[in-house]
Every structure is written in C-alpha cells, then in structure tokens.
Design a protein around this motif. Structure first.
Motif, mmCIF file in Angstrom:
data_model
loop_
_atom_site.group_PDB
_atom_site.id
_atom_site.type_symbol
_atom_site.label_atom_id
_atom_site.label_comp_id
_atom_site.label_asym_id
_atom_site.label_seq_id
_atom_site.Cartn_x
_atom_site.Cartn_y
_atom_site.Cartn_z
ATOM 1 N N ASP A 204 0.828 -1.207 0.000
ATOM 2 C CA ASP A 204 0.000 0.000 0.000
ATOM 3 C C ASP A 204 0.862 1.257 0.000
ATOM 4 O O ASP A 204 0.598 2.212 -0.738
ATOM 5 C CB ASP A 204 -0.933 0.015 1.215
ATOM 6 C CG ASP A 204 -2.145 -0.883 1.024
ATOM 7 O OD1 ASP A 204 -2.378 -1.318 -0.121
ATOM 8 O OD2 ASP A 204 -2.846 -1.145 2.008
ATOM 9 N N MET A 207 2.556 1.732 -3.385
ATOM 10 C CA MET A 207 1.634 2.126 -4.457
ATOM 11 C C MET A 207 1.256 3.598 -4.404
ATOM 12 O O MET A 207 0.870 4.180 -5.416
ATOM 13 C CB MET A 207 0.365 1.262 -4.405
ATOM 14 C CG MET A 207 0.578 -0.182 -4.850
ATOM 15 S SD MET A 207 1.275 -0.330 -6.515
ATOM 16 C CE MET A 207 -0.077 0.315 -7.510
ATOM 17 N N ILE A 208 1.338 4.225 -3.234
ATOM 18 C CA ILE A 208 1.056 5.663 -3.167
ATOM 19 C C ILE A 208 2.352 6.477 -3.180
ATOM 20 O O ILE A 208 2.331 7.692 -2.985
ATOM 21 C CB ILE A 208 0.214 6.019 -1.923
ATOM 22 C CG1 ILE A 208 0.958 5.687 -0.629
ATOM 23 C CG2 ILE A 208 -1.140 5.321 -1.976
ATOM 24 C CD1 ILE A 208 0.229 6.159 0.635
ATOM 25 N N ASP A 210 4.936 6.326 -1.091
ATOM 26 C CA ASP A 210 5.507 6.670 0.217
ATOM 27 C C ASP A 210 6.657 5.699 0.512
ATOM 28 O O ASP A 210 6.497 4.711 1.229
ATOM 29 C CB ASP A 210 4.430 6.578 1.292
ATOM 30 C CG ASP A 210 4.876 7.157 2.631
ATOM 31 O OD1 ASP A 210 6.097 7.369 2.800
ATOM 32 O OD2 ASP A 210 4.013 7.403 3.495
ATOM 33 N N VAL A 242 -4.556 -2.555 -8.874
ATOM 34 C CA VAL A 242 -4.706 -1.169 -9.330
ATOM 35 C C VAL A 242 -4.798 -1.127 -10.847
ATOM 36 O O VAL A 242 -5.625 -0.398 -11.417
ATOM 37 C CB VAL A 242 -3.535 -0.299 -8.821
ATOM 38 C CG1 VAL A 242 -3.521 1.055 -9.531
ATOM 39 C CG2 VAL A 242 -3.646 -0.088 -7.322
ATOM 40 N N ARG A 269 -10.627 0.814 -2.690
ATOM 41 C CA ARG A 269 -9.262 1.106 -2.255
ATOM 42 C C ARG A 269 -8.331 1.220 -3.457
ATOM 43 O O ARG A 269 -7.454 2.091 -3.503
ATOM 44 C CB ARG A 269 -8.781 0.019 -1.297
ATOM 45 C CG ARG A 269 -7.410 0.269 -0.720
ATOM 46 C CD ARG A 269 -7.132 -0.673 0.436
ATOM 47 N NE ARG A 269 -7.987 -0.399 1.577
ATOM 48 C CZ ARG A 269 -7.963 -1.084 2.709
ATOM 49 N NH1 ARG A 269 -7.117 -2.099 2.851
ATOM 50 N NH2 ARG A 269 -8.773 -0.774 3.698
ATOM 51 N N GLU A 272 -8.634 4.523 -5.168
ATOM 52 C CA GLU A 272 -7.882 5.562 -4.457
ATOM 53 C C GLU A 272 -6.389 5.445 -4.763
ATOM 54 O O GLU A 272 -5.707 6.451 -4.980
ATOM 55 C CB GLU A 272 -8.117 5.434 -2.951
ATOM 56 C CG GLU A 272 -9.562 5.686 -2.531
ATOM 57 C CD GLU A 272 -9.823 5.284 -1.089
ATOM 58 O OE1 GLU A 272 -8.891 4.752 -0.439
ATOM 59 O OE2 GLU A 272 -10.958 5.493 -0.613
ATOM 60 N N ARG A 273 -5.874 4.212 -4.816
ATOM 61 C CA ARG A 273 -4.451 3.998 -5.092
ATOM 62 C C ARG A 273 -4.098 4.351 -6.535
ATOM 63 O O ARG A 273 -2.945 4.654 -6.844
ATOM 64 C CB ARG A 273 -4.068 2.526 -4.839
ATOM 65 C CG ARG A 273 -4.300 2.040 -3.415
ATOM 66 C CD ARG A 273 -3.245 2.576 -2.473
ATOM 67 N NE ARG A 273 -3.408 2.041 -1.126
ATOM 68 C CZ ARG A 273 -4.142 2.595 -0.180
ATOM 69 N NH1 ARG A 273 -4.818 3.717 -0.442
ATOM 70 N NH2 ARG A 273 -4.214 2.076 1.023
ATOM 71 N N ARG A 275 -4.870 6.864 -8.312
ATOM 72 C CA ARG A 275 -4.632 8.283 -8.596
ATOM 73 C C ARG A 275 -3.133 8.542 -8.729
ATOM 74 O O ARG A 275 -2.349 8.172 -7.865
ATOM 75 C CB ARG A 275 -5.218 9.153 -7.478
ATOM 76 C CG ARG A 275 -6.743 9.087 -7.417
ATOM 77 C CD ARG A 275 -7.276 9.715 -6.149
ATOM 78 N NE ARG A 275 -8.709 9.448 -5.994
ATOM 79 C CZ ARG A 275 -9.356 9.475 -4.850
ATOM 80 N NH1 ARG A 275 -8.700 9.766 -3.731
ATOM 81 N NH2 ARG A 275 -10.652 9.229 -4.803
ATOM 82 N N TRP A 277 -1.322 7.407 -11.215
ATOM 83 C CA TRP A 277 -0.709 6.378 -12.051
ATOM 84 C C TRP A 277 -1.136 6.554 -13.511
ATOM 85 O O TRP A 277 -2.256 6.954 -13.799
ATOM 86 C CB TRP A 277 -1.134 4.987 -11.592
ATOM 87 C CG TRP A 277 -0.390 4.483 -10.390
ATOM 88 C CD1 TRP A 277 -0.784 4.556 -9.095
ATOM 89 C CD2 TRP A 277 0.881 3.830 -10.384
ATOM 90 N NE1 TRP A 277 0.147 3.988 -8.269
ATOM 91 C CE2 TRP A 277 1.191 3.535 -9.036
ATOM 92 C CE3 TRP A 277 1.787 3.469 -11.377
ATOM 93 C CZ2 TRP A 277 2.364 2.894 -8.663
ATOM 94 C CZ3 TRP A 277 2.957 2.822 -11.014
ATOM 95 C CH2 TRP A 277 3.239 2.548 -9.668
ATOM 96 N N ARG A 318 5.607 5.117 -10.415
ATOM 97 C CA ARG A 318 4.495 6.038 -10.164
ATOM 98 C C ARG A 318 4.906 7.485 -10.454
ATOM 99 O O ARG A 318 4.183 8.239 -11.090
ATOM 100 C CB ARG A 318 4.020 5.909 -8.721
ATOM 101 C CG ARG A 318 2.785 6.745 -8.393
ATOM 102 C CD ARG A 318 2.332 6.498 -6.964
ATOM 103 N NE ARG A 318 1.092 7.169 -6.679
ATOM 104 C CZ ARG A 318 1.011 8.447 -6.291
ATOM 105 N NH1 ARG A 318 2.104 9.180 -6.164
ATOM 106 N NH2 ARG A 318 -0.171 9.010 -6.058
#
Length: 323
Positions: A204, A207-208, A210, A242, A269, A272-273, A275, A277, A318
């Motif tokens: 998670d 994928m964002i 972080d 995703v 979920r 949301e992830r 975004r 990409w 990403r």
C-alpha cells in the motif's frame, strides 16, 4: 452450529480440517440431542475391517442410538467400501453413519456410492481466494451474534493469515474482547504490530509512492520474521489490482464488483491507489513486481534487497508515469 435432527447417512467431503471437524461434531451432537446415551465410535477407514463394520451396524439387543464415524474414507479398502455401500441401501434409522472423505480420485467409489444412496453431503473443501475467506470471517461473526464488514474481514486476514483455525480463533477472541461490532479500526487496534508488518502494508505504501513508510514496514517485517514470499506476492497483487481497476474506468465499486471478480471494498481502495498512475507507469511497476517475485522465489542471495529494490522501482514507476 445449530443442532439439526440426526441423519442416517452423512458424507463430509473435503480437505479443510476445520470445516470437516465441525460437520462431524455437529452430527454427533445431533445424535446425542436425540439420545444422550448414544453409543459413539470413531475409526480410521484404513484400519477398519469389513467384518467389524457389519457388527457395529447390526441391530443392537439393547436398543438406543449408535453413531459410527469413519474418518479418512478415501483410505477404505474394497471390502470395506462394499460393506458400507451395501448397508447404505437400507440404513438403520437408529444408526448415524458419518463418513469423512478428502475428495479427489482416491476412494471415489465410496463417496459416489454414498451420494447415490441418498447420503446428506456436507462440503468441507479448502476455501479458495480472498472472497471465500472474507465470507467465512463475516459468517463466523454473524453466527455468533457479531457484525463485521468486508474491510474489517480483510484486515483480519492480513493480520492472522489464511489458516482457517487461526482465523476462527481470532474471530472468537475479538468477539470475547469487544462489543461484537468489528470494524477495520477495531482489527487494527487489536492486532497492532502484526497488521503493521504485513506485506499489504508494504504494498500500500509503495503504491502511493511513500517510500520511507514502505521501507520502514518492510524492514520491520523482515526483522520480526515475516517470510519474504508473501511480501513479494502482496506487492505484485497491489500492482495488478490497481491496474485491473484502473483499466475498467470509473464506476460504482458495488456495481463493478461482479464484472471484476473483486469485493467492493477492494475496488474502492484500488481506485484511491490509482490516482497519479498512468498506464505506462503501471506496466513498469508490473515488470518490477515480476522481477521481485522471480528473485525472491528463485532463491536470490539477498531477498530483502530484492524487496527493497521493488519498493524503489514501484515508487519510481508512479513518479515517472505522473510526469
């Protein structure tokens, strides 16, 4: 489980030990509810002779209900199968014959013969995939007076793994220690530490984009002994999910659930992830996840390093795709 009236013939078929054990226990309890003094005997099919079965299934001089549990029915020899199927054609109403069978080709004649004779069949196959395990978790709470949504069930699975006995024990513990209303926040609070080091937490965060959070979770997971393989699988699953959801376009998660074959909470979920990409970025991320899986499962000298490189590569994909 609610105690149902005893049946003369019961076939418990499947290789999930917990489900098979529950089905047998429920059948024995049903017999004892009818007759508290019921004579219950259990045997392994491979160690049982046809003559012994004939003696046990013959009418009793003293009356009373009898229960014969035969486990590992797939191991029964031909003479035992013949004796059981001959009995099944005209079973004694005062006897409950319970046969557990793993399923599959071995000993198939016994399972098929009992079905043809009208045996009640209880499926006990291993659960396949997240959807079935999530349904099992929610049903565990529901049967025992609790409530649990899909997100909470998924969080519980991420915390305790896929072993059904551990899942059932975790559900029981949560019910005992809470008011029975199980949410994702309740699971996270109760399993703080275990959920934080799951592969899904690493995925998670990656994928964002972080990277610090993903690396911290990864290093802690490896430190406490989490196997690298499920972490690599979680990263690959995160990217694939995703990509699959993004390619389906925008829409209501509940309406998309059937066509995508995913629970609505997972689609929401993933939306949301998704975004930030691009399709090109997701292709790069899938390549990185595949390389990581090959390294981790192929016996790389430093599997931790392979996982770290995957985190960097996914985050870079990403960022690169966003430009």
């Amino acid at each position: 489980m609610n105690t149902a009236p005893p049946v003369p013939l019961l076939l418990v078929q499947g290789d999930e030990e917990l489900l098979a054990s529950r089905a047998i226990t429920a059948a024995v309890e049903a017999a004892r509810a009818t007759d508290p003094g019921a004579d219950v005997r259990e045997y392994e099919a491979g160690a049982l002779a046809a003559g012994e079965v004939a003696e046990m299934l013959s009418p009793s001089l003293f009356g009373g209900r009898r229960v014969l549990v035969i486990r590992s029915g797939q191991d029964a020899r031909k003479d035992l199968i013949a004796a059981l199927l001959a009995y099944a054609k005209n079973p004694d109403p005062e006897v409950s014959l319970i046969v557990a069978h793993l399923g599959g080709a071995k000993g198939k004649a016994l399972a098929d013969g009992l079905r043809s004779a009208g045996a009640t069949v209880v499926p006990a196959a291993k659960l396949k995939g997240d959807r079935e395990r999530i349904a099992f978790v929610r049903d565990e709470f529901r049967r025992n007076g609790g409530r649990c949504d899909e997100a909470a069930a998924a969080a519980l699975l991420a915390s305790v793994g896929n072993d059904l006995r551990e899942i059932a024990a975790a559900c029981s513990q949560l019910l005992a220690d809470t008011d029975g209303k199980i949410t994702e926040a309740v699971v996270a609070r109760y399993y703080k530490g275990r959920a934080e080091v799951s592969g899904f937490t690493v995925a998670d965060a990656a994928m964002i984009g972080d990277v610090p959070a993903a690396l911290e979770a990864l290093r802690w997971a490896l430190h406490v002994g989490v196997d690298p393989v499920p972490i690599a699988d979680a990263i690959a699953d995160g990217v694939r999910t995703v990509a699959k959801v993004a390619s389906a376009g925008r829409g209501n998660p509940y309406q998309m659930a059937s066509s995508l074959g995913m629970p609505a909470w997972k689609i929401q979920r993933a939306q949301e992830r998704a975004r930030g990409w691009t399709p090109e970025g997701l292709v790069d991320a899938m390549r990185a996840a595949a390389d990581c899986n090959a390294a981790v499962k192929g016996g790389a000298e430093d599997r931790g390093y392979a996982l770290e490189q995957a985190v960097f590569a996914v985050a870079a994909a990403r960022r690169g795709g966003g430009r």
